[in-house]
Design a protein around this motif. Structure first.
Motif, PDB file in Angstrom:
ATOM      1  N   ASP A  21       9.634   4.766 -10.713  1.00  0.00           N
ATOM      2  CA  ASP A  21       9.327   4.834  -9.773  1.00  0.00           C
ATOM      3  C   ASP A  21       9.802   6.207  -9.281  1.00  0.00           C
ATOM      4  OD1 ASP A  21      12.090   5.029  -8.265  1.00  0.00           O
ATOM      5  OD2 ASP A  21      11.415   3.594  -6.855  1.00  0.00           O
ATOM      6  N   LEU A  54       5.567   5.425 -11.916  1.00  0.00           N
ATOM      7  CA  LEU A  54       4.319   5.982 -10.820  1.00  0.00           C
ATOM      8  C   LEU A  54       3.697   7.463 -10.530  1.00  0.00           C
ATOM      9  CD1 LEU A  54       4.156   4.594  -8.262  1.00  0.00           C
ATOM     10  CD2 LEU A  54       5.988   3.019  -9.666  1.00  0.00           C
ATOM     11  N   SER A 153       0.693   2.740  -7.096  1.00  0.00           N
ATOM     12  CA  SER A 153       1.530   2.925  -6.342  1.00  0.00           C
ATOM     13  C   SER A 153       2.641   1.768  -6.429  1.00  0.00           C
ATOM     14  CB  SER A 153       0.850   1.508  -4.663  1.00  0.00           C
ATOM     15  OG  SER A 153       0.400   0.534  -4.822  1.00  0.00           O
ATOM     16  N   PHE A 154       3.466   1.053  -6.172  1.00  0.00           N
ATOM     17  CA  PHE A 154       4.527  -0.085  -6.457  1.00  0.00           C
ATOM     18  C   PHE A 154       3.951  -0.906  -6.327  1.00  0.00           C
ATOM     19  CE2 PHE A 154       8.554  -1.730  -6.821  1.00  0.00           C
ATOM     20  CZ  PHE A 154       9.171  -1.435  -6.954  1.00  0.00           C
ATOM     21  N   LEU A 172      13.599  -1.732 -14.264  1.00  0.00           N
ATOM     22  CA  LEU A 172      13.098  -0.760 -13.371  1.00  0.00           C
ATOM     23  C   LEU A 172      14.243   0.166 -12.545  1.00  0.00           C
ATOM     24  CD1 LEU A 172      11.515  -0.116 -10.714  1.00  0.00           C
ATOM     25  CD2 LEU A 172      13.193  -1.704  -9.132  1.00  0.00           C
ATOM     26  N   SER A 174      15.181   3.436 -10.358  1.00  0.00           N
ATOM     27  CA  SER A 174      14.768   3.753  -8.927  1.00  0.00           C
ATOM     28  C   SER A 174      16.077   3.812  -8.337  1.00  0.00           C
ATOM     29  CB  SER A 174      13.834   2.520  -7.979  1.00  0.00           C
ATOM     30  OG  SER A 174      14.093   2.962  -6.930  1.00  0.00           O
ATOM     31  N   THR A 176      14.939   3.271  -4.472  1.00  0.00           N
ATOM     32  CA  THR A 176      14.420   3.008  -3.137  1.00  0.00           C
ATOM     33  C   THR A 176      14.950   1.022  -3.198  1.00  0.00           C
ATOM     34  OG1 THR A 176      13.147   4.603  -3.715  1.00  0.00           O
ATOM     35  CG2 THR A 176      12.182   2.518  -2.344  1.00  0.00           C
ATOM     36  N   SER A 178      14.023  -0.938  -0.935  1.00  0.00           N
ATOM     37  CA  SER A 178      13.057  -1.405  -0.600  1.00  0.00           C
ATOM     38  C   SER A 178      12.608  -1.908  -2.362  1.00  0.00           C
ATOM     39  CB  SER A 178      11.971  -0.803   0.134  1.00  0.00           C
ATOM     40  OG  SER A 178      10.951   0.470  -0.477  1.00  0.00           O
ATOM     41  N   HIS A 179      12.233  -0.846  -3.150  1.00  0.00           N
ATOM     42  CA  HIS A 179      11.680  -1.560  -4.529  1.00  0.00           C
ATOM     43  C   HIS A 179      12.468  -2.202  -5.227  1.00  0.00           C
ATOM     44  CE1 HIS A 179       8.559   2.447  -4.300  1.00  0.00           C
ATOM     45  NE2 HIS A 179       8.760   1.375  -3.035  1.00  0.00           N
ATOM     46  N   GLN A 182      12.631  -5.122  -3.522  1.00  0.00           N
ATOM     47  CA  GLN A 182      11.027  -5.835  -4.223  1.00  0.00           C
ATOM     48  C   GLN A 182      10.803  -6.923  -5.818  1.00  0.00           C
ATOM     49  OE1 GLN A 182       7.471  -3.584  -2.889  1.00  0.00           O
ATOM     50  NE2 GLN A 182       6.239  -5.320  -4.470  1.00  0.00           N
ATOM     51  N   ALA A 183      10.942  -5.286  -6.216  1.00  0.00           N
ATOM     52  CA  ALA A 183      11.268  -6.047  -7.771  1.00  0.00           C
ATOM     53  C   ALA A 183      11.874  -7.214  -7.800  1.00  0.00           C
ATOM     54  CB  ALA A 183      12.314  -5.372  -9.028  1.00  0.00           C
TER      55      ALA A 183
END
Length: 251
Positions: A21, A54, A153-154, A172, A174, A176, A178-179, A182-183
């Motif tokens: 991302d 991304l 987008s993610f 992943l 990242s 972030t 929140s990402h 989510q993953a």
């Protein structure tokens, strides 16, 4: 004439993706993708064969990925300088070559390293802007062929990552939170690696195995692996005795 059903423990393949991302450390991400995709010439079931990037960092990441891959040395596996050795045999080399030709028909080549004429060598190949329906984005190749895909987008990246019949490993890169959360919740893989390469699972620390068409049975290297080879039995006894049976010959 058998009187039992065979137990099946199977690890059957993957089409493993790494998501990168816009908050990722690109130095770390490029190194991890190159190692995961081209280590052992891509001949690991856990190897990265798709990288989903991304849109804001897509072009920058691709340039760095291509240059990092260009620096890899192809050669005999017993040479210390070799980063990409031969594939296992002639059949594998020819099959990988067929997938590369299919890839040329579906998308653009970003990099193709030349391979030695002798031996079972395949130079790493990177395809760019690969559509999710492309053959090289859906079928396991088991060689040094990497599909780079663009996500808007993610959520789109997660959908692309989950858009195959396999669910073995995924990654992943990242920074972030929140990402990452989510993953962890939505990325459909048996082993998810965050901010590290996706190969090299360690026994007892990262039990290995997936689902969907990637396998069935308990994870290899996990605490319950041997138990699945046993036949479970249940013995139940009522211990509330209703009298005693006499023992013959007792005084």
């Amino acid at each position: 004439g058998q009187k039992h059903l065979k137990r099946v423990v199977a690890e059957m393949g993957g089409k493993n993706a790494i998501i990168v991302d816009e908050s990722a450390d690109l130095d770390q991400a490029v190194q991890g993708v190159v190692q995961s995709a081209f280590g052992y010439s891509g001949q690991k079931c856990s190897a990265c064969s798709r990288v989903i990037v991304l849109d804001p960092i897509y072009d920058s990441f691709l340039r760095r990925l291509v240059e990092a891959t260009r620096s890899l040395n192809l050669g005999p596996a017993d040479q210390p300088s070799t980063k990409v050795g031969p594939v296992i045999d002639a059949d594998a080399r020819n099959r990988i070559g067929e997938y590369i030709e299919k890839g040329r028909l579906e998308c653009d080549v970003a990099l193709e390293l030349p391979a030695p004429d002798s031996g079972y060598f395949v130079g790493p190949v990177i395809f760019r802007d690969v559509p999710p329906t492309a053959t090289i984005a859906q079928e396991e190749i088991f060689g040094p062929v990497l599909a780079v895909m663009r996500a808007q987008s993610f959520a789109d990246a997660i959908d692309l990552a989950n858009g195959t019949h396999y669910a073995l490993t995924g990654g992943l890169y990242s920074r972030t939170p929140s990402h990452i959360e989510q993953a962890q919740a939505e990325f459909e893989v048996g082993n998810l690696y965050i901010n590290r390469g996706i190969t090299g699972a360690i026994v007892a620390r990262q039990p290995f195995g997936g689902f969907k068409l990637s396998g069935v049975g308990s994870k290899a290297g996990g605490p319950d692996y041997l138990l699945q080879f046993l036949e479970p039995r249940v013995v139940t006894e009522n211990i509330q005795r209703q009298g005693f049976a006499p023992i013959e010959g007792a005084d």
